[in-house]
Design an enzyme around this catalytic site. Structure first.
Site, PDB file in Angstrom:
ATOM      1  N   SER A 157       0.870  -1.184   0.000  1.00  0.00           N
ATOM      2  CA  SER A 157       0.000   0.000   0.000  1.00  0.00           C
ATOM      3  C   SER A 157       0.901   1.225   0.000  1.00  0.00           C
ATOM      4  CB  SER A 157      -0.842  -0.002   1.278  1.00  0.00           C
ATOM      5  OG  SER A 157      -1.418   1.275   1.499  1.00  0.00           O
ATOM      6  N   TYR A 170      -2.802  -1.219  10.489  1.00  0.00           N
ATOM      7  CA  TYR A 170      -2.689  -1.391   9.026  1.00  0.00           C
ATOM      8  C   TYR A 170      -1.348  -0.856   8.517  1.00  0.00           C
ATOM      9  CZ  TYR A 170      -4.245  -1.190   4.101  1.00  0.00           C
ATOM     10  OH  TYR A 170      -4.370  -1.351   2.734  1.00  0.00           O
TER      11      TYR A 170
HETATM   12  P1  NAD Z   1     -11.454  -6.264  -0.493  1.00  0.00           P
HETATM   13  O1  NAD Z   1     -12.113  -6.170   0.820  1.00  0.00           O
HETATM   14  O2  NAD Z   1     -12.283  -6.270  -1.723  1.00  0.00           O
HETATM   15  O3  NAD Z   1     -10.495  -7.527  -0.560  1.00  0.00           O
HETATM   16  C1  NAD Z   1      -9.949  -8.167   0.556  1.00  0.00           C
HETATM   17  C2  NAD Z   1      -9.932  -9.623   0.266  1.00  0.00           C
HETATM   18  O4  NAD Z   1      -9.271 -10.334   1.311  1.00  0.00           O
HETATM   19  C3  NAD Z   1     -11.352 -10.175   0.182  1.00  0.00           C
HETATM   20  O5  NAD Z   1     -11.469 -10.949  -0.989  1.00  0.00           O
HETATM   21  C4  NAD Z   1     -11.464 -11.024   1.438  1.00  0.00           C
HETATM   22  O6  NAD Z   1     -12.344 -12.103   1.283  1.00  0.00           O
HETATM   23  C5  NAD Z   1     -10.050 -11.480   1.603  1.00  0.00           C
HETATM   24  N1  NAD Z   1      -9.794 -11.969   2.952  1.00  0.00           N
HETATM   25  C6  NAD Z   1     -10.155 -11.409   4.131  1.00  0.00           C
HETATM   26  N2  NAD Z   1      -9.733 -12.165   5.142  1.00  0.00           N
HETATM   27  C7  NAD Z   1      -9.086 -13.227   4.593  1.00  0.00           C
HETATM   28  C8  NAD Z   1      -8.436 -14.355   5.116  1.00  0.00           C
HETATM   29  N3  NAD Z   1      -8.334 -14.553   6.435  1.00  0.00           N
HETATM   30  N4  NAD Z   1      -7.882 -15.256   4.251  1.00  0.00           N
HETATM   31  C9  NAD Z   1      -7.983 -15.058   2.906  1.00  0.00           C
HETATM   32  N5  NAD Z   1      -8.582 -14.003   2.362  1.00  0.00           N
HETATM   33  C10 NAD Z   1      -9.133 -13.108   3.196  1.00  0.00           C
HETATM   34  O7  NAD Z   1     -10.432  -5.039  -0.543  1.00  0.00           O
HETATM   35  P2  NAD Z   1      -9.173  -4.736  -1.475  1.00  0.00           P
HETATM   36  O8  NAD Z   1      -9.039  -3.282  -1.476  1.00  0.00           O
HETATM   37  O9  NAD Z   1      -9.255  -5.466  -2.751  1.00  0.00           O
HETATM   38  O10 NAD Z   1      -7.992  -5.334  -0.583  1.00  0.00           O
HETATM   39  C11 NAD Z   1      -7.035  -6.239  -1.082  1.00  0.00           C
HETATM   40  C12 NAD Z   1      -5.647  -5.828  -0.647  1.00  0.00           C
HETATM   41  O11 NAD Z   1      -5.361  -4.545  -1.234  1.00  0.00           O
HETATM   42  C13 NAD Z   1      -5.435  -5.662   0.854  1.00  0.00           C
HETATM   43  O12 NAD Z   1      -4.197  -6.215   1.221  1.00  0.00           O
HETATM   44  C14 NAD Z   1      -5.388  -4.145   1.025  1.00  0.00           C
HETATM   45  O13 NAD Z   1      -4.630  -3.764   2.137  1.00  0.00           O
HETATM   46  C15 NAD Z   1      -4.723  -3.747  -0.274  1.00  0.00           C
HETATM   47  N6  NAD Z   1      -4.885  -2.327  -0.628  1.00  0.00           N
HETATM   48  C16 NAD Z   1      -6.095  -1.815  -0.989  1.00  0.00           C
HETATM   49  C17 NAD Z   1      -6.204  -0.488  -1.325  1.00  0.00           C
HETATM   50  C18 NAD Z   1      -7.517   0.147  -1.741  1.00  0.00           C
HETATM   51  O14 NAD Z   1      -7.591   1.375  -1.850  1.00  0.00           O
HETATM   52  N7  NAD Z   1      -8.549  -0.610  -1.993  1.00  0.00           N
HETATM   53  C19 NAD Z   1      -5.070   0.340  -1.289  1.00  0.00           C
HETATM   54  C20 NAD Z   1      -3.848  -0.207  -0.909  1.00  0.00           C
HETATM   55  C21 NAD Z   1      -3.764  -1.554  -0.593  1.00  0.00           C
END
Ligand code: NAD
Length: 270
Positions: A157, A170
């Site tokens: 991130s 986080y």
């Molecule tokens: P999201 O909530 O759509 O995805 C998160 C995913 O993780 C979901 O599919 C969920 O089912 C899965 N998950 C949760 N607990 C779990 C577990 N114990 N085992 C396996 N899977 C599990 O949100 P996202 O934004 O797609 O997040 C995905 C990654 O992207 C994360 O690591 C997040 O920190 C990172 N991220 C997101 C953003 C953003 O702006 N959306 C920015 C930077 C980083």
């Protein structure tokens, strides 16, 4: 011969994507499939979401398989790789993506909020990458499909470098991913294993749905490029990092953030 191949293609390779039932994981599964990789679609609780991702993988012309598993559990991570090998073949690419937020002002943050985020966002990355390296070593190099023995991409991130008040768990986990990634990259590069991260900014997914609903305008002020990203913006960066086009990229965080980490407060003379 490697030189005759399209370096961006991932044909014949197998990718494991954690947390692929929604958001960036789903976008990355689709992008990897578009590039030709077969994809193990991991989910935690949303089977329907995972099936949708699998449909997108198939529509992109690739094979896929759906597998439930908690990436904070050592046994589940091992089972995930076993399933990928059995159903799709030896694993070449791992996108360690699963992650959550449990936000709270620092003194209101419970130990449970802290531990849950660290064990999924940081320890989950450790478990997946450790298993990946073990499996890469067993399968051996297949020069005809990739110059490297294996590729690991962490989902970090912008908060691996930008502090984030109200999100200490986080930001600590993502800062940890940054040095986990670099340390592992340093340790295994000589074996032909490439380890990198993608570091997204604000991407439209479930994780920030509420923030976007409440304050999309405020969010946009933090993004010089002027738009919130979508999962495929990040997914395609992951597919590139996993491809031979990025064969000399080792231990790097690729920011896919529309310029968010560029101190946008300084636009207009600060
Ligand atoms: P999201 O909530 O759509 O995805 C998160 C995913 O993780 C979901 O599919 C969920 O089912 C899965 N998950 C949760 N607990 C779990 C577990 N114990 N085992 C396996 N899977 C599990 O949100 P996202 O934004 O797609 O997040 C995905 C990654 O992207 C994360 O690591 C997040 O920190 C990172 N991220 C997101 C953003 C953003 O702006 N959306 C920015 C930077 C980083």
């Amino acid at each position: 011969m490697a030189a005759e191949r399209d370096m961006l293609r991932l044909d014949g390779q197998v990718a494991v994507v954690t947390g692929a039932s929604s958001g960036i994981g789903a976008g990355a599964a689709e992008a990897l499939a578009e590039a030709g990789a077969a994809v193990l679609v991991n989910y935690h609780s949303d089977r329907d979401g995972a099936e949708k991702t699998l449909k997108a993988v198939r529509e992109a012309g690739s094979r896929g398989f759906v597998m439930k598993g908690d990436v904070a559990s050592e046994a589940d991570v091992i089972a995930l790789f076993d399933a990928a090998e059995k159903e799709l073949g030896p694993v070449d690419i791992v996108f360690s993506n699963a992650g959550i937020q449990k936000d709270a002002a620092f003194t209101d943050m419970t130990l449970d909020d802290w531990n849950t985020v660290i064990s999924l966002n940081l320890t989950g990355g450790f478990l997946c990458s450790r298993e990946a390296v073990r499996r890469f070593r067993k399968k051996g190099r297949r020069e005809e499909i990739s110059r490297s023995l294996g590729k690991i991409v962490f989902n970090s991130s912008v908060h691996e470098v930008i502090p984030w008040a109200g999100h200490a768990n986080y930001a600590a986990a993502k800062g940890g991913i940054s040095l986990l990634m670099q340390t592992l990259a340093q340790e295994v590069a000589h074996e032909g294993i490439r380890v990198n991260s993608v570091a997204p900014g604000a991407i439209a997914t479930a994780i920030n749905e509420e923030e976007r609903r409440k304050g999309e305008k405020e969010m946009l002020k933090l993004i010089p490029y002027g738009r919130i990203g979508d999962p495929l913006d990040v997914g395609r960066a992951v597919a590139w990092l996993a491809s031979d086009a990025a064969d000399y990229v080792v231990g790097h965080s690729l920011f896919a953030d529309g310029g968010m980490r560029l101190y946008p407060g300084f636009i207009g003379n600060g």
